[in-house]
Design a protein around this motif. Structure first.
Motif, PDB file in Angstrom:
ATOM      1  N   THR A   1      -2.412  -2.550  -3.429  1.00 37.57           N
ATOM      2  CA  THR A   1      -3.233  -3.203  -3.571  1.00 37.57           C
ATOM      3  C   THR A   1      -3.834  -1.238  -2.426  1.00 37.57           C
ATOM      4  O   THR A   1      -2.903  -0.763  -3.101  1.00 37.57           O
ATOM      5  N   THR A   2      -5.291  -1.002  -2.506  1.00 35.90           N
ATOM      6  CA  THR A   2      -5.435   0.059  -1.720  1.00 35.90           C
ATOM      7  C   THR A   2      -5.798  -0.471  -0.584  1.00 35.90           C
ATOM      8  O   THR A   2      -6.494  -1.381  -0.289  1.00 35.90           O
ATOM      9  N   LEU A   3      -6.509   0.716   0.531  1.00 36.43           N
ATOM     10  CA  LEU A   3      -6.931   0.008   1.170  1.00 36.43           C
ATOM     11  C   LEU A   3      -8.753  -0.039   1.196  1.00 36.43           C
ATOM     12  O   LEU A   3      -8.968  -0.745   2.454  1.00 36.43           O
ATOM     13  N   ASP A   4      -8.985   0.127   0.129  1.00 35.54           N
ATOM     14  CA  ASP A   4     -10.693  -0.337  -0.091  1.00 35.54           C
ATOM     15  C   ASP A   4     -10.786  -1.687   0.143  1.00 35.54           C
ATOM     16  O   ASP A   4     -11.718  -2.642  -0.114  1.00 35.54           O
ATOM     17  N   GLU A   5      -9.645  -2.135  -0.110  1.00 31.73           N
ATOM     18  CA  GLU A   5      -9.211  -4.284  -0.671  1.00 31.73           C
ATOM     19  C   GLU A   5      -8.113  -4.298   0.268  1.00 31.73           C
ATOM     20  O   GLU A   5      -9.037  -5.998   0.478  1.00 31.73           O
TER      21      GLU A   5
ATOM     22  N   GLU B   1      -8.332  -5.323   4.919  1.00 28.86           N
ATOM     23  CA  GLU B   1      -8.903  -5.171   6.177  1.00 28.86           C
ATOM     24  C   GLU B   1      -7.182  -4.688   6.741  1.00 28.86           C
ATOM     25  O   GLU B   1      -8.229  -4.086   7.712  1.00 28.86           O
TER      26      GLU B   1
ATOM     27  N   VAL C   1       1.055  -1.211   0.008  1.00 28.45           N
ATOM     28  CA  VAL C   1      -0.041  -0.255  -0.118  1.00 28.45           C
ATOM     29  C   VAL C   1       0.741   1.498  -0.066  1.00 28.45           C
ATOM     30  O   VAL C   1       1.648   1.190   0.666  1.00 28.45           O
TER      31      VAL C   1
ATOM     32  N   ARG D   1      -0.968  11.149   3.835  1.00 28.60           N
ATOM     33  CA  ARG D   1      -0.816   9.287   3.795  1.00 28.60           C
ATOM     34  C   ARG D   1      -0.669   8.083   4.235  1.00 28.60           C
ATOM     35  O   ARG D   1       0.026   7.817   4.738  1.00 28.60           O
TER      36      ARG D   1
END
Length: 236
Positions: free
Chosen positions: A77-81, A83, A59, A111
């Motif tokens: 990846t992103t924080l949306d994806e 946990e 991330v 960020r």
């Protein structure tokens, strides 16, 4: 002096490698910003390439981190994806004895704070010059501000006793613009007696997005230093 012999560069490489070595397969990794963290990203890429590390996702905390991750073959990846973030690696501009930090020399602290605070284990990689007795003694606090609020925020910061400086670009006319499209006011305080309190006060000024004081986030500090001409890494 050639790169191969430059002790400071070697030291940053060693610290970056020491952090990258702590990442386990299957981890989500917060990828910080800056020159020392760049070596950590490079060594993570090496471990993935060699097959020693598998199933890693990064991330990124900045455009710089995502470019480096792609360059060294780290899937992003992103924080949306995700946990959770298992481990975060990032640099700092100052580290005090309580492991409080000032960050934001690279204007990525907003960020960075989101990602680093989420990390279950947050590792800071620095060289000896970043270790201070008291926060704010060598480095101003970077404050990320919405462009429309620059004037009132500067006045508010000065009321708090800060000396303010709108950060200007290098090789670019005009101010530095963050990855979020905002500006940075570098604010020098004579002393920061209570970092947690100042962090909260600064973030309560309308128009301020985030500031570079990081408290109660750091789990481990890896410090590079040169002893008898040799780079060594110690833990704080």
């Amino acid at each position: 002096m050639s790169d191969a012999m430059d002790p400071v560069k070697l030291m940053k490489q060693q610290v970056g490698k020491a952090a990258a070595d702590r990442v386990k397969s299957g981890s989500i990794v917060g990828l910080g910003t800056g020159s020392t963290t760049a070596f950590a990203i490079q060594f993570l890429g090496d471990r993935i390439k060699s097959g020693e590390l598998t199933d890693i996702k990064g991330v990124p905390t900045s455009f710089q981190a995502s470019v480096l991750a792609k360059q060294y073959g780290i899937p992003l990846t992103t924080l949306d994806e995700v946990e959770r973030i298992h481990i975060g690696i990032d640099g700092a501009d100052e580290v005090d004895p309580a492991k409080n930090l000032i960050k934001g020399g690279g204007a990525a602290h907003t960020r960075e704070k989101v990602v680093d605070s989420l990390a279950e284990e947050f590792i800071v990689v620095v060289d000896q010059s970043k270790i201070v007795d008291a926060l704010g003694s060598t480095f101003p606090v970077p404050v990320e501000v919405l462009p429309m609020a620059i004037a009132p925020v500067m006045r508010a910061l000065e009321k708090l006793g800060g000396k303010t400086d709108l950060r200007m670009g290098v090789n670019k006319d005009g101010p530095v613009i963050t990855d979020q499209g905002n500006m940075v006011i570098d604010t020098k305080f004579e002393s920061i007696a209570n970092p947690p309190e100042l962090e909260a006060i600064l973030n309560n000024i309308p128009g301020v997005l985030e500031n570079g004081i990081f408290v109660n986030v750091t789990d481990l500090v890896l410090i590079g230093e040169i002893k008898d001409g040799q780079p060594i890494v110690r833990e704080m």
